[in-house]
Motif scaffolding. Structure first.
Motif, PDB file in Angstrom:
ATOM      1  N   ASP A 262       5.060  -4.306  -7.437  1.00 55.95           N
ATOM      2  CA  ASP A 262       3.883  -5.061  -7.016  1.00 55.95           C
ATOM      3  C   ASP A 262       4.202  -5.983  -5.841  1.00 55.95           C
ATOM      4  OD1 ASP A 262       2.506  -3.818  -8.999  1.00 55.95           O
ATOM      5  OD2 ASP A 262       2.304  -5.574 -10.302  1.00 55.95           O
ATOM      6  N   SER A 263       5.408  -6.573  -5.848  1.00 52.92           N
ATOM      7  CA  SER A 263       5.803  -7.459  -4.748  1.00 52.92           C
ATOM      8  C   SER A 263       5.953  -6.676  -3.446  1.00 52.92           C
ATOM      9  CB  SER A 263       7.118  -8.165  -5.085  1.00 52.92           C
ATOM     10  OG  SER A 263       6.945  -9.066  -6.156  1.00 52.92           O
ATOM     11  N   LEU A 264       6.491  -5.460  -3.524  1.00 52.73           N
ATOM     12  CA  LEU A 264       6.637  -4.635  -2.328  1.00 52.73           C
ATOM     13  C   LEU A 264       5.277  -4.217  -1.776  1.00 52.73           C
ATOM     14  CD1 LEU A 264       9.683  -2.382  -3.297  1.00 52.73           C
ATOM     15  CD2 LEU A 264       9.638  -4.255  -1.627  1.00 52.73           C
ATOM     16  N   ILE A 265       4.349  -3.899  -2.669  1.00 52.27           N
ATOM     17  CA  ILE A 265       2.999  -3.536  -2.228  1.00 52.27           C
ATOM     18  C   ILE A 265       2.327  -4.736  -1.567  1.00 52.27           C
ATOM     19  CG2 ILE A 265       0.687  -2.885  -3.026  1.00 52.27           C
ATOM     20  CD1 ILE A 265       2.071  -1.186  -5.180  1.00 52.27           C
ATOM     21  N   THR A 266       2.478  -5.908  -2.181  1.00 52.36           N
ATOM     22  CA  THR A 266       1.901  -7.121  -1.597  1.00 52.36           C
ATOM     23  C   THR A 266       2.530  -7.421  -0.249  1.00 52.36           C
ATOM     24  OG1 THR A 266       1.482  -8.044  -3.797  1.00 52.36           O
ATOM     25  CG2 THR A 266       1.494  -9.588  -1.956  1.00 52.36           C
ATOM     26  N   LEU A 267       3.845  -7.249  -0.142  1.00 50.34           N
ATOM     27  CA  LEU A 267       4.530  -7.471   1.134  1.00 50.34           C
ATOM     28  C   LEU A 267       3.991  -6.526   2.198  1.00 50.34           C
ATOM     29  CD1 LEU A 267       6.724  -8.798   2.840  1.00 50.34           C
ATOM     30  CD2 LEU A 267       8.349  -7.132   1.932  1.00 50.34           C
ATOM     31  N   GLY A 268       3.714  -5.274   1.816  1.00 51.68           N
ATOM     32  CA  GLY A 268       3.142  -4.329   2.764  1.00 51.68           C
ATOM     33  C   GLY A 268       1.814  -4.812   3.319  1.00 51.68           C
ATOM     34  N   TYR A 269       0.962  -5.345   2.436  1.00 53.18           N
ATOM     35  CA  TYR A 269      -0.311  -5.909   2.888  1.00 53.18           C
ATOM     36  C   TYR A 269      -0.089  -7.104   3.817  1.00 53.18           C
ATOM     37  CZ  TYR A 269      -3.194  -3.175  -0.364  1.00 53.18           C
ATOM     38  OH  TYR A 269      -3.845  -2.157  -1.023  1.00 53.18           O
ATOM     39  N   VAL A 270       0.873  -7.954   3.447  1.00 49.69           N
ATOM     40  CA  VAL A 270       1.163  -9.138   4.267  1.00 49.69           C
ATOM     41  C   VAL A 270       1.592  -8.719   5.667  1.00 49.69           C
ATOM     42  CG1 VAL A 270       2.708 -11.107   4.544  1.00 49.69           C
ATOM     43  CG2 VAL A 270       1.746 -10.597   2.303  1.00 49.69           C
ATOM     44  N   LEU A 271       2.512  -7.753   5.753  1.00 50.82           N
ATOM     45  CA  LEU A 271       3.001  -7.311   7.058  1.00 50.82           C
ATOM     46  C   LEU A 271       1.890  -6.673   7.877  1.00 50.82           C
ATOM     47  CD1 LEU A 271       6.460  -5.785   6.070  1.00 50.82           C
ATOM     48  CD2 LEU A 271       6.010  -7.992   7.156  1.00 50.82           C
ATOM     49  N   LEU A 272       0.966  -6.001   7.199  1.00 47.06           N
ATOM     50  CA  LEU A 272      -0.156  -5.356   7.879  1.00 47.06           C
ATOM     51  C   LEU A 272      -0.961  -6.382   8.682  1.00 47.06           C
ATOM     52  CD1 LEU A 272      -1.690  -2.630   8.166  1.00 47.06           C
ATOM     53  CD2 LEU A 272      -3.099  -3.372   6.221  1.00 47.06           C
ATOM     54  N   PHE A 273      -1.045  -7.599   8.156  1.00 45.94           N
ATOM     55  CA  PHE A 273      -1.772  -8.664   8.848  1.00 45.94           C
ATOM     56  C   PHE A 273      -0.850  -9.532   9.709  1.00 45.94           C
ATOM     57  CE2 PHE A 273      -4.515  -7.799   5.180  1.00 45.94           C
ATOM     58  CZ  PHE A 273      -5.760  -7.726   5.780  1.00 45.94           C
ATOM     59  N   THR A 274       0.344  -9.825   9.189  1.00 46.56           N
ATOM     60  CA  THR A 274       1.207 -10.818   9.820  1.00 46.56           C
ATOM     61  C   THR A 274       1.793 -10.354  11.145  1.00 46.56           C
ATOM     62  OG1 THR A 274       1.790 -11.722   7.654  1.00 46.56           O
ATOM     63  CG2 THR A 274       3.235 -12.266   9.496  1.00 46.56           C
TER      64      THR A 274
END
Length: 266
Positions: free
Chosen positions: A147-159
């Motif tokens: 779940d943390s890796l999936i969330t990180l993927g979303y974060v990077l998509l925006f960041t």
């Protein structure tokens, strides 16, 4: 509407509610100093790891810049060094941004038993909660990492796009920092509310849906935590209060009486 079907305050009112929940968490750990000290341990471990990683990144940022710019080998020394110096700064700056964004996830992963107990103490202090079915520790760890890796993927998509836009004159100094704080704040709330929501049997997609459906307090809480985490050592000292505040927010607003479900599946 909240999970009970009752109207909730949105906009500025909801944003202010999110801020309020952090201070309620801060008040709770102030009344339970042992729990605060208990919660500092994983944050200090994570801080030490991040300091080592950032020192190494700072040491080798120039080498990384040279590695990704082989086309500049034939340039004049002045132009080549200037490009790689600026790129080294960008690489280190991106590393700092990622450090702030991922610190919570890594700290929660390292200290899951610590923060699980802290969150449970908050729940018990407020009357307890009916927990979903327990799952094996190894399964819980695998799910948390996933779940943390999936969330990180979303974060990077925006960041990453926002980081690049940060170099655009005017927009980079006005609009981008605000958007960056909002994005980072929202995903900090995603991470910090995980313990309390999983206790209610909520899977990742359900947690995201609840937070998107009541976005204002999620932003108010997360943006404040994000700004505190930018202060040197702020993330370490505020982490227990952030976990307690997120638990209070889930309990009283986001999923106060959400039916528990079977958590046996990954």
């Amino acid at each position: 509407m909240n999970s009970m079907g009752q109207p909730t305050r949105r906009g500025i009112g909801g944003f202010a509610d999110g801020i309020k929940y952090f201070f309620q968490g801060l008040g709770w750990v102030a009344r339970h100093p042992r729990q605060w000290l208990f919660g500092l341990i994983p944050a200090l471990i994570a801080l030490a790891l991040y300091i080592v990683a950032l020192v190494l990144l700072g040491t080798y940022a120039g080498d990384l810049a040279a590695w990704v710019t082989p086309f500049a080998d034939g340039w004049s020394s002045g132009a080549r060094d200037a490009l790689r110096f600026l790129l080294g700064i960008v690489i280190f700056g991106l590393g700092l941004v990622l450090a702030v964004i991922t610190f919570t996830a890594v700290t929660l992963l390292i200290g899951e038993p610590f923060y699980e107990k802290l969150s449970e103490h908050v729940e018990e202090d407020m009357g307890g909660v009916r927990k979903a079915a327990d799952i094996p520790v190894w399964r819980s760890i695998i799910r948390s990492v996933r779940d943390s890796l999936i969330t990180l993927g979303y974060v990077l998509l925006f960041t990453i796009p926002l980081f690049i836009l940060g170099f655009v004159p005017v927009i980079g100094q006005t609009v981008v920092p605000v958007l960056g704080a909002a994005v980072s704040g929202f995903f900090l709330t995603v991470e910090l509310t995980t313990l309390a929501m999983e206790r209610r049997g909520l899977a990742r997609k359900q947690r995201f849906a609840i937070l998107r459906g009541d976005r204002s307090p999620a932003l108010g809480f997360g943006v404040l935590v994000f700004l505190i985490f930018l202060i040197p050592f702020g993330a370490v000292f505020a982490m227990p209060a952030a976990v307690a505040g997120a638990t209070i927010m889930v309990r009283t607003r986001l999923a106060p009486h959400h039916p528990t479900q079977d958590q046996t599946a990954l």
